[in-house]
Design a protein around this motif. Structure first.
Motif, PDB file in Angstrom:
ATOM      1  N   LEU A 115      -4.820   9.319  -2.914  1.00  7.33           N
ATOM      2  CA  LEU A 115      -3.981   8.101  -2.437  1.00  7.33           C
ATOM      3  C   LEU A 115      -3.748   7.005  -3.438  1.00  7.33           C
ATOM      4  N   GLN A 116      -4.945   6.903  -4.383  1.00  5.23           N
ATOM      5  CA  GLN A 116      -4.651   6.175  -5.426  1.00  5.23           C
ATOM      6  C   GLN A 116      -3.689   6.344  -6.470  1.00  5.23           C
ATOM      7  N   LEU A 117      -3.912   7.633  -6.709  1.00  5.89           N
ATOM      8  CA  LEU A 117      -3.273   8.259  -7.752  1.00  5.89           C
ATOM      9  C   LEU A 117      -1.575   8.235  -7.210  1.00  5.89           C
ATOM     10  N   VAL A 118      -1.289   8.854  -6.018  1.00  4.19           N
ATOM     11  CA  VAL A 118       0.223   8.998  -5.490  1.00  4.19           C
ATOM     12  C   VAL A 118       0.657   7.695  -5.396  1.00  4.19           C
ATOM     13  N   GLN A 119      -0.112   6.911  -4.769  1.00  3.89           N
ATOM     14  CA  GLN A 119       0.651   5.393  -4.600  1.00  3.89           C
ATOM     15  C   GLN A 119       1.054   4.788  -5.814  1.00  3.89           C
ATOM     16  N   ALA A 120       0.398   4.675  -7.046  1.00  5.39           N
ATOM     17  CA  ALA A 120       0.636   4.352  -8.073  1.00  5.39           C
ATOM     18  C   ALA A 120       1.737   5.059  -8.833  1.00  5.39           C
ATOM     19  N   LYS A 121       1.870   6.433  -8.841  1.00  2.05           N
ATOM     20  CA  LYS A 121       2.854   7.100  -9.266  1.00  2.05           C
ATOM     21  C   LYS A 121       4.159   6.842  -8.608  1.00  2.05           C
ATOM     22  N   LEU A 122       4.106   6.975  -7.253  1.00  3.03           N
ATOM     23  CA  LEU A 122       5.526   6.611  -6.532  1.00  3.03           C
ATOM     24  C   LEU A 122       5.835   5.543  -6.513  1.00  3.03           C
ATOM     25  N   ALA A 123       5.261   4.476  -6.892  1.00  3.38           N
ATOM     26  CA  ALA A 123       5.720   3.079  -6.968  1.00  3.38           C
ATOM     27  C   ALA A 123       6.899   2.902  -7.998  1.00  3.38           C
ATOM     28  N   SER A 124       6.911   3.818  -8.863  1.00  4.70           N
ATOM     29  CA  SER A 124       8.076   3.721  -9.688  1.00  4.70           C
ATOM     30  C   SER A 124       9.242   4.257  -9.228  1.00  4.70           C
ATOM     31  N   TYR A 125       9.392   4.882  -8.129  1.00  2.00           N
ATOM     32  CA  TYR A 125      10.534   5.411  -7.619  1.00  2.00           C
ATOM     33  C   TYR A 125      10.931   4.353  -6.277  1.00  2.00           C
ATOM     34  N   SER A 126      12.469   4.285  -6.200  1.00  2.68           N
ATOM     35  CA  SER A 126      12.687   3.427  -5.072  1.00  2.68           C
ATOM     36  C   SER A 126      13.253   4.190  -3.952  1.00  2.68           C
ATOM     37  N   ASN A 127      13.402   5.556  -4.099  1.00  2.00           N
ATOM     38  CA  ASN A 127      14.058   6.490  -3.093  1.00  2.00           C
ATOM     39  C   ASN A 127      12.999   7.406  -2.404  1.00  2.00           C
ATOM     40  N   VAL A 128      11.737   7.185  -2.385  1.00  2.00           N
ATOM     41  CA  VAL A 128      10.814   7.969  -1.867  1.00  2.00           C
ATOM     42  C   VAL A 128      10.079   7.623  -0.741  1.00  2.00           C
ATOM     43  N   VAL A 129       9.670   8.296   0.088  1.00  2.00           N
ATOM     44  CA  VAL A 129       8.911   8.040   1.044  1.00  2.00           C
ATOM     45  C   VAL A 129       7.505   9.027   1.241  1.00  2.00           C
ATOM     46  N   LEU A 130       6.444   8.756   1.237  1.00  2.00           N
ATOM     47  CA  LEU A 130       5.314   9.790   1.406  1.00  2.00           C
ATOM     48  C   LEU A 130       4.941   9.756   3.060  1.00  2.00           C
ATOM     49  N   TYR A 131       4.725  11.098   3.447  1.00  2.00           N
ATOM     50  CA  TYR A 131       4.487  11.313   4.740  1.00  2.00           C
ATOM     51  C   TYR A 131       3.081  12.125   4.701  1.00  2.00           C
ATOM     52  N   GLU A 132       2.171  11.936   5.915  1.00  2.00           N
ATOM     53  CA  GLU A 132       1.149  12.713   5.961  1.00  2.00           C
ATOM     54  C   GLU A 132       1.384  13.475   7.662  1.00  2.00           C
ATOM     55  N   GLY A 133       0.887  14.677   7.386  1.00  2.00           N
ATOM     56  CA  GLY A 133       0.869  15.370   8.786  1.00  2.00           C
ATOM     57  C   GLY A 133       0.184  14.908   9.880  1.00  2.00           C
TER      58      GLY A 133
END
Length: 93
Positions: A20-38
């Protein structure tokens, strides 16, 4: 015509907080992404990239499936690694 990219995978539950720490940091550089969890499948995640191009899709597949990538720390949280990382593109009709 609009396009979206889905990146789907399951992470190792013992690495959840790290992921969760890694992905949130990585995705912060994208303005067009949403992360979902099942909701029925905890630890199964989908990254949804909106308003993409075919070129972005092909580049994402190349990078995410390459032997060395700046996504490797996230991929390391996936049991089975790259083989269990699924990337699909959809376009409107």
């Amino acid at each position: 015509m609009s396009r979206i990219i889905f990146v789907e995978y399951r992470i190792d539950p013992s690495r959840r907080e790290e992921y969760l720490q890694l992905v949130q940091a990585k995705l912060a550089s994208y303005s067009n992404v949403v992360l979902y969890e099942g909701t029925d499948q905890p630890n199964v995640f989908v990254e949804q990239y909106m308003n993409t191009t075919e070129e972005q899709y092909l580049e994402m597949k190349r990078i995410r499936h390459s032997e060395e990538s700046d996504w490797d720390l996230i991929t390391d949280c996936i049991p089975g690694g790259r083989a269990k990382l699924h990337i699909w593109e959809f376009k409107s009709r």
